[in-house]
Design a protein around this motif. Structure first.
Motif, PDB file in Angstrom:
ATOM      1  N   LEU A  87       0.862  -1.183   0.000  1.00 27.73           N
ATOM      2  CA  LEU A  87       0.000   0.000   0.000  1.00 27.73           C
ATOM      3  C   LEU A  87       0.895   1.229   0.000  1.00 27.73           C
ATOM      4  O   LEU A  87       1.139   1.847   1.037  1.00 27.73           O
ATOM      5  CB  LEU A  87      -0.923  -0.037   1.219  1.00 27.73           C
ATOM      6  CG  LEU A  87      -1.749  -1.328   1.365  1.00 27.73           C
ATOM      7  CD1 LEU A  87      -2.421  -1.395   2.717  1.00 27.73           C
ATOM      8  CD2 LEU A  87      -2.749  -1.445   0.232  1.00 27.73           C
ATOM      9  N   SER A  88       1.416   1.552  -1.173  1.00 25.43           N
ATOM     10  CA  SER A  88       2.396   2.629  -1.314  1.00 25.43           C
ATOM     11  C   SER A  88       1.748   3.995  -1.080  1.00 25.43           C
ATOM     12  O   SER A  88       0.534   4.153  -1.156  1.00 25.43           O
ATOM     13  CB  SER A  88       3.051   2.564  -2.688  1.00 25.43           C
ATOM     14  OG  SER A  88       2.071   2.674  -3.696  1.00 25.43           O
ATOM     15  N   SER A  89       2.593   4.973  -0.821  1.00 25.94           N
ATOM     16  CA  SER A  89       2.114   6.305  -0.440  1.00 25.94           C
ATOM     17  C   SER A  89       1.233   6.953  -1.503  1.00 25.94           C
ATOM     18  O   SER A  89       0.407   7.802  -1.171  1.00 25.94           O
ATOM     19  CB  SER A  89       3.294   7.209  -0.102  1.00 25.94           C
ATOM     20  OG  SER A  89       4.155   7.339  -1.209  1.00 25.94           O
ATOM     21  N   ASP A  90       1.356   6.560  -2.760  1.00 24.37           N
ATOM     22  CA  ASP A  90       0.517   7.172  -3.793  1.00 24.37           C
ATOM     23  C   ASP A  90      -0.957   6.806  -3.657  1.00 24.37           C
ATOM     24  O   ASP A  90      -1.818   7.504  -4.193  1.00 24.37           O
ATOM     25  CB  ASP A  90       1.043   6.848  -5.198  1.00 24.37           C
ATOM     26  CG  ASP A  90       1.086   5.374  -5.506  1.00 24.37           C
ATOM     27  OD1 ASP A  90       1.431   4.575  -4.621  1.00 24.37           O
ATOM     28  OD2 ASP A  90       0.785   5.007  -6.658  1.00 24.37           O
ATOM     29  N   ILE A  91      -1.286   5.739  -2.926  1.00 22.41           N
ATOM     30  CA  ILE A  91      -2.700   5.396  -2.734  1.00 22.41           C
ATOM     31  C   ILE A  91      -3.212   5.783  -1.342  1.00 22.41           C
ATOM     32  O   ILE A  91      -4.373   5.564  -1.038  1.00 22.41           O
ATOM     33  CB  ILE A  91      -2.995   3.912  -3.032  1.00 22.41           C
ATOM     34  CG1 ILE A  91      -2.336   2.988  -2.009  1.00 22.41           C
ATOM     35  CG2 ILE A  91      -2.584   3.559  -4.453  1.00 22.41           C
ATOM     36  CD1 ILE A  91      -2.849   1.568  -2.088  1.00 22.41           C
ATOM     37  N   TRP A  92      -2.355   6.366  -0.515  1.00 22.70           N
ATOM     38  CA  TRP A  92      -2.791   6.750   0.831  1.00 22.70           C
ATOM     39  C   TRP A  92      -4.007   7.660   0.846  1.00 22.70           C
ATOM     40  O   TRP A  92      -4.876   7.490   1.703  1.00 22.70           O
ATOM     41  CB  TRP A  92      -1.644   7.381   1.607  1.00 22.70           C
ATOM     42  CG  TRP A  92      -0.562   6.421   1.987  1.00 22.70           C
ATOM     43  CD1 TRP A  92      -0.493   5.074   1.723  1.00 22.70           C
ATOM     44  CD2 TRP A  92       0.629   6.744   2.693  1.00 22.70           C
ATOM     45  NE1 TRP A  92       0.672   4.553   2.221  1.00 22.70           N
ATOM     46  CE2 TRP A  92       1.376   5.560   2.820  1.00 22.70           C
ATOM     47  CE3 TRP A  92       1.133   7.927   3.214  1.00 22.70           C
ATOM     48  CZ2 TRP A  92       2.609   5.523   3.472  1.00 22.70           C
ATOM     49  CZ3 TRP A  92       2.361   7.901   3.860  1.00 22.70           C
ATOM     50  CH2 TRP A  92       3.084   6.704   3.989  1.00 22.70           C
ATOM     51  N   PRO A  93      -4.151   8.629  -0.073  1.00 22.05           N
ATOM     52  CA  PRO A  93      -5.371   9.448  -0.043  1.00 22.05           C
ATOM     53  C   PRO A  93      -6.650   8.608  -0.182  1.00 22.05           C
ATOM     54  O   PRO A  93      -7.672   8.906   0.444  1.00 22.05           O
ATOM     55  CB  PRO A  93      -5.188  10.408  -1.222  1.00 22.05           C
ATOM     56  CG  PRO A  93      -3.700  10.533  -1.347  1.00 22.05           C
ATOM     57  CD  PRO A  93      -3.176   9.147  -1.044  1.00 22.05           C
ATOM     58  N   HIS A  94      -6.590   7.537  -0.965  1.00 16.80           N
ATOM     59  CA  HIS A  94      -7.742   6.638  -1.101  1.00 16.80           C
ATOM     60  C   HIS A  94      -8.000   5.892   0.213  1.00 16.80           C
ATOM     61  O   HIS A  94      -9.151   5.683   0.597  1.00 16.80           O
ATOM     62  CB  HIS A  94      -7.508   5.623  -2.225  1.00 16.80           C
ATOM     63  CG  HIS A  94      -7.340   6.237  -3.564  1.00 16.80           C
ATOM     64  ND1 HIS A  94      -8.366   6.785  -4.289  1.00 16.80           N
ATOM     65  CD2 HIS A  94      -6.218   6.395  -4.318  1.00 16.80           C
ATOM     66  CE1 HIS A  94      -7.904   7.249  -5.435  1.00 16.80           C
ATOM     67  NE2 HIS A  94      -6.604   7.024  -5.476  1.00 16.80           N
ATOM     68  N   LEU A  95      -6.922   5.494   0.880  1.00 18.83           N
ATOM     69  CA  LEU A  95      -7.067   4.802   2.160  1.00 18.83           C
ATOM     70  C   LEU A  95      -7.670   5.736   3.206  1.00 18.83           C
ATOM     71  O   LEU A  95      -8.509   5.318   4.007  1.00 18.83           O
ATOM     72  CB  LEU A  95      -5.722   4.266   2.643  1.00 18.83           C
ATOM     73  CG  LEU A  95      -4.989   3.294   1.708  1.00 18.83           C
ATOM     74  CD1 LEU A  95      -3.703   2.816   2.353  1.00 18.83           C
ATOM     75  CD2 LEU A  95      -5.877   2.131   1.313  1.00 18.83           C
TER      76      LEU A  95
END
Length: 122
Positions: free
Chosen positions: A60-68
C-alpha cells in the motif's frame, strides 16, 4: 517466502474500496490475515495475506494513501482484487489506525515517513 503484490488501480465502487493488484499465481487460496506492517524504507503500509504455506504482502504505497484515508473516513470496507478473487481485508481500519497512531510524532519510523503520514492522514 514472502511475495510483494503491487496495487495497480484503486476504485470506490458498490460501497467499498477496491484495490486491484497485479496477477498472482494461485490467488484462489489467499486469505486475509487481519494484520498490517510498515515498510518505512519504501514509504508503504503492508497488508498480509496467507495461503497456508506462504505470506503475500499487499504493498500500500504512499501514492494510494489518499484513497485509504477516504475509505477510513467513510468507513468503507477495503477489498483486494487478486486475480479474479476479491478478498475482504479484515481488520483493515483498526490496523491502519493503530499504525497511524504509532507513527504520529514517532521518529523511529524515520522523519520522512512520519512527515508523509502526517501530511496525508492528519
Amino acid at each position: 517466502m514472502k511475495k510483494r503484490i503491487k496495487v495497480l488501480a484503486v476504485s470506490k465502487t458498490e460501497g467499498k474500496l477496491l484495490l486491484e493488484t497485479e496477477h498472482v499465481h494461485d490467488a484462489g487460496n489467499l486469505a486475509a490475515k487481519g494484520q498490517m506492517l510498515v515498510d518505512s524504507d519504501q514509504f508503504s503500509f503492508i497488508y498480509i495475506l496467507d495461503n497456508g504455506e506462504d505470506f503475500f504482502y499487499i504493498d500500500l504505497s504512499s501514492d494510494i494513501w489518499p484513497h485509504l484515508k477516504e475509505a477510513k473516513n467513510e468507513e468503507l470496507p477495503v477489498y483486494a482484487k487478486v486475480g479474479e478473487k476479491e478478498i475482504l481485508l479484515t481488520q483493515f481500519h483498526e490496523e491502519l489506525e493503530f499504525l497511524l497512531e504509532n507513527i504520529k510524532g514517532n521518529a523511529n519510523y524515520g522523519e520522512e515517513m512520519e512527515k508523509m503520514v502526517e501530511s496525508v492522514f492528519y
